[in-house]
Design a protein around this motif. Structure first.
Motif, mmCIF file in Angstrom:
data_model
loop_
_atom_site.group_PDB
_atom_site.id
_atom_site.type_symbol
_atom_site.label_atom_id
_atom_site.label_comp_id
_atom_site.label_asym_id
_atom_site.label_seq_id
_atom_site.Cartn_x
_atom_site.Cartn_y
_atom_site.Cartn_z
ATOM 1 N N TYR A 1 27.385 47.737 46.036
ATOM 2 C CA TYR A 1 28.452 46.685 45.983
ATOM 3 C C TYR A 1 30.038 46.988 45.576
ATOM 4 N N GLY A 2 29.951 48.284 45.008
ATOM 5 C CA GLY A 2 31.222 48.976 45.241
ATOM 6 C C GLY A 2 31.850 49.139 46.532
ATOM 7 N N LYS A 3 31.243 49.145 47.584
ATOM 8 C CA LYS A 3 31.937 49.244 48.850
ATOM 9 C C LYS A 3 32.653 48.179 49.205
ATOM 10 N N LEU A 4 32.578 47.242 48.827
ATOM 11 C CA LEU A 4 33.462 45.790 48.733
ATOM 12 C C LEU A 4 33.488 45.385 50.230
ATOM 13 N N ASN A 5 32.796 45.626 51.067
ATOM 14 C CA ASN A 5 32.730 45.464 52.600
ATOM 15 C C ASN A 5 31.767 44.067 52.856
ATOM 16 N N LYS A 6 31.576 43.241 52.002
ATOM 17 C CA LYS A 6 30.956 41.948 52.197
ATOM 18 C C LYS A 6 31.742 41.003 52.905
ATOM 19 N N VAL A 7 32.753 40.500 52.270
ATOM 20 C CA VAL A 7 33.702 39.353 52.512
ATOM 21 C C VAL A 7 35.160 39.541 52.187
ATOM 22 N N GLU A 8 36.010 38.846 53.061
ATOM 23 C CA GLU A 8 37.564 38.872 52.565
ATOM 24 C C GLU A 8 37.932 37.401 52.173
ATOM 25 N N MET A 9 38.140 37.192 50.942
ATOM 26 C CA MET A 9 38.804 35.784 50.646
ATOM 27 C C MET A 9 39.682 35.941 49.523
ATOM 28 N N GLY B 1 39.848 33.668 31.807
ATOM 29 C CA GLY B 1 39.016 32.466 31.845
ATOM 30 C C GLY B 1 38.680 31.974 33.270
ATOM 31 N N LEU B 2 39.433 31.709 33.940
ATOM 32 C CA LEU B 2 38.881 31.032 35.508
ATOM 33 C C LEU B 2 38.073 32.187 35.997
ATOM 34 N N ILE B 3 38.509 33.207 36.126
ATOM 35 C CA ILE B 3 37.640 34.273 36.831
ATOM 36 C C ILE B 3 36.339 35.022 36.256
ATOM 37 N N HIS B 4 36.234 34.944 35.082
ATOM 38 C CA HIS B 4 35.499 35.819 34.373
ATOM 39 C C HIS B 4 33.811 35.567 35.060
ATOM 40 N N ASP B 5 33.576 34.722 35.544
ATOM 41 C CA ASP B 5 31.970 34.399 36.014
ATOM 42 C C ASP B 5 31.987 34.181 37.596
ATOM 43 N N LEU B 6 33.189 34.716 38.176
ATOM 44 C CA LEU B 6 33.326 34.585 39.788
ATOM 45 C C LEU B 6 32.315 35.614 40.246
ATOM 46 N N GLY B 7 31.843 36.531 39.582
ATOM 47 C CA GLY B 7 30.866 37.417 40.138
ATOM 48 C C GLY B 7 29.655 36.655 40.559
ATOM 49 N N LYS B 8 29.165 35.587 40.055
ATOM 50 C CA LYS B 8 28.121 34.897 40.402
ATOM 51 C C LYS B 8 28.027 34.391 41.871
ATOM 52 N N VAL B 9 29.151 34.730 42.728
ATOM 53 C CA VAL B 9 28.983 34.447 44.273
ATOM 54 C C VAL B 9 28.161 35.605 44.693
ATOM 55 N N LEU B 10 27.380 36.595 43.941
ATOM 56 C CA LEU B 10 26.532 37.479 44.429
ATOM 57 C C LEU B 10 25.238 36.599 44.877
ATOM 58 N N GLY C 1 24.650 38.496 50.089
ATOM 59 C CA GLY C 1 23.724 39.144 50.123
ATOM 60 C C GLY C 1 22.582 38.280 49.615
ATOM 61 N N GLY C 2 22.788 37.000 48.959
ATOM 62 C CA GLY C 2 22.042 36.160 48.331
ATOM 63 C C GLY C 2 20.907 36.682 47.375
ATOM 64 N N PHE D 1 46.945 39.049 41.464
ATOM 65 C CA PHE D 1 46.346 39.341 42.599
ATOM 66 C C PHE D 1 46.787 39.387 43.788
ATOM 67 N N PRO D 2 46.528 40.170 44.785
ATOM 68 C CA PRO D 2 46.861 40.048 46.190
ATOM 69 C C PRO D 2 46.417 38.848 46.790
ATOM 70 N N ALA D 3 46.915 38.186 47.888
ATOM 71 C CA ALA D 3 46.341 36.995 48.547
ATOM 72 C C ALA D 3 45.144 37.055 49.053
ATOM 73 N N LYS D 4 44.726 38.162 49.576
ATOM 74 C CA LYS D 4 43.174 38.154 50.012
ATOM 75 C C LYS D 4 42.536 39.515 49.348
ATOM 76 N N LEU D 5 41.385 39.394 48.875
ATOM 77 C CA LEU D 5 40.691 40.374 48.307
ATOM 78 C C LEU D 5 39.508 40.780 48.905
ATOM 79 N N ARG D 6 39.010 42.152 48.896
ATOM 80 C CA ARG D 6 37.663 42.659 49.485
ATOM 81 C C ARG D 6 36.620 42.389 48.447
ATOM 82 N N TRP D 7 35.647 41.720 48.940
ATOM 83 C CA TRP D 7 34.539 41.507 47.907
ATOM 84 C C TRP D 7 33.279 42.303 48.376
#
Ligand SMILES: O[C@H]1[C@H](O)[C@@H](O)[C@H](O)[C@@H](O)[C@H]1O
Ligand SMILES: [Fe+2]
Ligand SMILES: [Fe+2]
Length: 305
Positions: A81-89, A138-147, A153-154, A299-305
């Motif tokens: 997941y450190g590769k951050l090559n899954k999604v751009e958003m 506060g807004l982003i602390h749980d965003l990692g749940k998109v995993l 990768g579901g 943050f930048p407008a688009k991030l690598r996830w």
């Protein structure tokens, strides 16, 4: 009296300026946020043993989590997941993805995650109006749940949510449903089952591998995409589920001086993260412009996830 802080401060002084009072109805923060006595199911918060509609599911979750989170598993996940090559958003697009996510590890909440993000951020904003970095945290602390989402990768719930803890050294007794670690191979491995394991006194949490999940992933995303959030913001994102440390004071022997400073902010944050969970909904459209402006700032407008 509430003392407002003019300049953003990231150290002890800012923390010392906010004093907690114990009022009639429990703990009252100076800024006004009242810690409720019970969660929306009528139980005390984080009670993992009380009979409730969520208890069995939550215990099953922790059983699987404790069996499969090994040192080797975590290493592999971090690399992948450190590769951050899954999604751009963008950050906001990711918040919207969390609309459908319900966390199976949480005895206090069965609302979609986006509600929890906004409830946390808005509660902090009321009490710490000048700390905009903390609102965004506060807004982003749980965003990692998109995993959990198929495009990431579901991953199964046990590899995404729940409390976190170090791997590579002994699992502390204070960890929720500790007994299930007996089925984890690392529990029986002498390289990994002592107080220090592969670590050393004061080595710093940055050098400690934590069980894999939404905290460490979101930390990697934020850092690698060049966020300008201050160090305590990144620390909160990375360790907010590490209750064995911030609640039970275990693993303190692994912290360095910077960790000790940052932990003060995590303690503040935790009250809002935990006790803002309720059925009262936040009007998303109303607060969206404010959070978009913070996202643009940090943050930048688009991030690598
Ligand atoms: O069930 C909850 C939930 O998954 C949170 O997002 C996490 O931060 C907590 O530590 C955990 O106990
Ligand atoms: Fe979390
Ligand atoms: Fe949370």
């Amino acid at each position: 009296m509430t003392i407002l802080i003019d300049q953003p401060q990231f150290g002890v002084e800012a923390v010392a300026n906010k004093v907690d009072n114990v009022g009639e109805k429990g703990l009252v923060l100076d800024g006004g946020f009242k810690v409720p006595e019970t969660n929306s199911f009528g139980h005390t918060f984080r009670d993992y043993h009380v009979e409730s509609e969520r208890q069995q599911g939550v215990e099953n979750f922790y059983r699987t989590n404790h069996i499969y989170q090994t040192y080797d598993f975590v290493k592999k996940m971090r690399e992948e997941y450190g590769k951050l090559n899954k999604v751009e958003m963008s950050i906001w697009e990711c918040c919207e993805l969390l609309n459908d996510v319900v966390d199976e590890s949480d005895p206090d909440l069965d609302e979609p995650q986006i509600e929890h993000l906004l409830q946390t951020a808005e509660a902090i904003r009321k009490d710490y109006p000048n700390e905009d970095w903390l609102h965004l945290t506060g807004l982003i602390h749980d965003l990692g749940k998109v995993l959990l989402h198929p495009s990431f990768g579901g991953l199964p719930q046990w590899a995404v949510v729940g409390d976190t803890y170090p791997v590579g050294c002994a699992f502390d007794k204070s960890i929720v449903h500790h007994k299930h670690f007996e089925e984890n191979p690392d529990y029986h491995n002498s390289a990994y089952n002592t107080k220090y394991g592969v670590y050393s006194e004061g080595c710093g949490l940055n050098n400690v591998l934590m069980s894999w999940g939404h905290d460490d992933y979101m930390y990697l995303v934020a850092k690698e995409n060049g966020t300008t959030l201050p160090s305590p913001g990144l620390f909160i994102i990375r360790y907010h589920s590490f209750y064995a440390l911030h609640k039970s004071e275990a693993y303190k022997h692994l912290m360095n001086e910077e960790d000790v400073e940052n932990l003060k902010w995590l303690h503040i944050f935790n009250k809002y993260d935990l006790y803002s969970k309720s059925k009262v909904r936040v009007d998303v459209e109303k607060v969206k412009p404010y959070y978009l402006s913070l996202i643009e700032k940090y943050f930048p407008a688009k991030l690598r996830w």
